[in-house]
Design a protein around this motif. Structure first.
Motif, PDB file in Angstrom:
ATOM      1  N   ASP A  68       0.813  -1.210   0.000  1.00 33.94           N
ATOM      2  CA  ASP A  68       0.000   0.000   0.000  1.00 33.94           C
ATOM      3  C   ASP A  68       0.855   1.272   0.000  1.00 33.94           C
ATOM      4  O   ASP A  68       2.100   1.202  -0.055  1.00 33.94           O
ATOM      5  CB  ASP A  68      -1.027  -0.031   1.140  1.00 33.94           C
ATOM      6  CG  ASP A  68      -0.401   0.092   2.527  1.00 33.94           C
ATOM      7  OD1 ASP A  68       0.632   0.765   2.680  1.00 33.94           O
ATOM      8  OD2 ASP A  68      -0.975  -0.483   3.475  1.00 33.94           O
ATOM      9  N   CYS A 110      -2.048  -3.704   2.492  1.00 32.37           N
ATOM     10  CA  CYS A 110      -3.462  -3.427   2.768  1.00 32.37           C
ATOM     11  C   CYS A 110      -4.337  -4.660   2.641  1.00 32.37           C
ATOM     12  O   CYS A 110      -5.437  -4.686   3.170  1.00 32.37           O
ATOM     13  CB  CYS A 110      -3.969  -2.301   1.856  1.00 32.37           C
ATOM     14  SG  CYS A 110      -3.838  -2.645   0.102  1.00 32.37           S
ATOM     15  N   ALA A 111      -3.868  -5.676   1.942  1.00 27.47           N
ATOM     16  CA  ALA A 111      -4.717  -6.860   1.762  1.00 27.47           C
ATOM     17  C   ALA A 111      -3.861  -8.096   1.598  1.00 27.47           C
ATOM     18  O   ALA A 111      -2.708  -8.025   1.160  1.00 27.47           O
ATOM     19  CB  ALA A 111      -5.619  -6.675   0.546  1.00 27.47           C
ATOM     20  N   LYS A 137      -8.119 -11.278   3.345  1.00 29.06           N
ATOM     21  CA  LYS A 137      -8.442 -10.312   4.396  1.00 29.06           C
ATOM     22  C   LYS A 137      -7.850  -8.941   4.109  1.00 29.06           C
ATOM     23  O   LYS A 137      -6.816  -8.830   3.438  1.00 29.06           O
ATOM     24  CB  LYS A 137      -8.024 -10.808   5.776  1.00 29.06           C
ATOM     25  CG  LYS A 137      -6.606 -11.262   5.928  1.00 29.06           C
ATOM     26  CD  LYS A 137      -6.346 -11.743   7.365  1.00 29.06           C
ATOM     27  CE  LYS A 137      -6.183 -13.245   7.423  1.00 29.06           C
ATOM     28  NZ  LYS A 137      -5.735 -13.786   8.676  1.00 29.06           N
ATOM     29  N   MET A 138      -8.537  -7.920   4.628  1.00 32.84           N
ATOM     30  CA  MET A 138      -8.030  -6.554   4.558  1.00 32.84           C
ATOM     31  C   MET A 138      -7.173  -6.307   5.795  1.00 32.84           C
ATOM     32  O   MET A 138      -7.559  -6.675   6.895  1.00 32.84           O
ATOM     33  CB  MET A 138      -9.192  -5.551   4.527  1.00 32.84           C
ATOM     34  CG  MET A 138     -10.047  -5.596   3.267  1.00 32.84           C
ATOM     35  SD  MET A 138      -9.131  -5.254   1.753  1.00 32.84           S
ATOM     36  CE  MET A 138      -8.636  -3.537   2.009  1.00 32.84           C
ATOM     37  N   ARG A 141      -6.466   0.325   5.707  1.00 35.47           N
ATOM     38  CA  ARG A 141      -7.365   1.089   4.834  1.00 35.47           C
ATOM     39  C   ARG A 141      -6.568   1.941   3.859  1.00 35.47           C
ATOM     40  O   ARG A 141      -7.130   2.770   3.154  1.00 35.47           O
ATOM     41  CB  ARG A 141      -8.293   1.947   5.677  1.00 35.47           C
ATOM     42  CG  ARG A 141      -9.127   1.089   6.621  1.00 35.47           C
ATOM     43  CD  ARG A 141     -10.061   1.914   7.459  1.00 35.47           C
ATOM     44  NE  ARG A 141     -11.206   2.358   6.663  1.00 35.47           N
ATOM     45  CZ  ARG A 141     -12.344   2.766   7.190  1.00 35.47           C
ATOM     46  NH1 ARG A 141     -12.494   2.796   8.490  1.00 35.47           N
ATOM     47  NH2 ARG A 141     -13.321   3.174   6.416  1.00 35.47           N
TER      48      ARG A 141
END
Ligand code: FE
Length: 205
Positions: A68, A110-111, A137-138, A141
């Motif tokens: 991210d 992020c994931a 899963k995350m 954000r």
């Protein structure tokens, strides 16, 4: 054929982790996409010379982590600019294990998608793994980064001296040297498969 047209394709940047025979490892890939639904399947392409590629062929599972906007070049260097054959990439990087026992970073992602390989296709330079997503899963954000964003913002620009004459280009990943002042923009390292942007100039002595 204008190979630069291929640069118009959009990608993300991912840490691809796996484990085999008591060892964990991971590499960077920019190629992952959802290929099917119900069951959810993703396709991941990995350079054949990467240890991670060899290990996934053995383990049949992987953890795909989506980097991210907090991602730094240090993280890319840790996972993408050295080989798990020489170092433990997780020795100083915080990580956790998915249900398969595959490692994933616990910062800057992020994931997370955990994949079980259902088919692999050898494409010469790369292997394409098609996998069923066993878990997803995350983890934050923050927005995922794109490969172009990485190239433009995160990756430092090479410092090219105008004083000395360039006689070649050295691959930062494997050390391969291309002889010639101009490295074609679509050049791919014949040893490790990395692109022209991973080469540094070699100057006349
Ligand atoms: Fe190389």
């Amino acid at each position: 054929m204008d190979n630069s047209a291929l640069f118009s394709l959009q990608y993300g940047v991912f840490v691809l982790g796996t484990h085999f025979d008591g060892k964990i490892n991971a590499c960077i890939t920019n190629t992952c996409f959802q290929a099917a639904n119900d069951p959810v399947r993703i396709a991941v392409s990995v350079i054949n010379s990467n240890l991670t590629c060899e290990m996934i062929k053995q383990s049949g599972t992987f953890a795909l982590s989506v980097l991210d906007s907090r991602c730094t070049f240090e993280t890319i260097k840790n996972f993408g600019y050295q080989s798990g054959r020489n170092v433990n990439k997780f020795a100083e990087f915080p990580y956790s294990l998915d249900d398969f026992g595959n490692p994933y970073p616990t910062k800057e992602i992020c994931a997370l998608l955990s994949g079980k390989v259902v088919k692999s296709v050898d494409l010469g330079t790369h292997t394409l793994f098609i996998a069923e997503v066993a878990d997803a899963k995350m983890l934050s954000r923050s927005n995922p980064i794109t490969y172009m964003g990485y190239q433009k913002v995160i990756k430092p620009k090479p410092v090219v001296s105008t004083e000395k004459k360039i006689v070649g280009w050295r691959c930062k990943i494997c050390g391969y040297v291309y002889n010639g002042a101009e490295l074609p923009t679509d050049f791919i390292c014949p040893l490790c498969g990395h692109p022209a942007s991973d080469f540094d100039p070699v100057y006349e002595q």
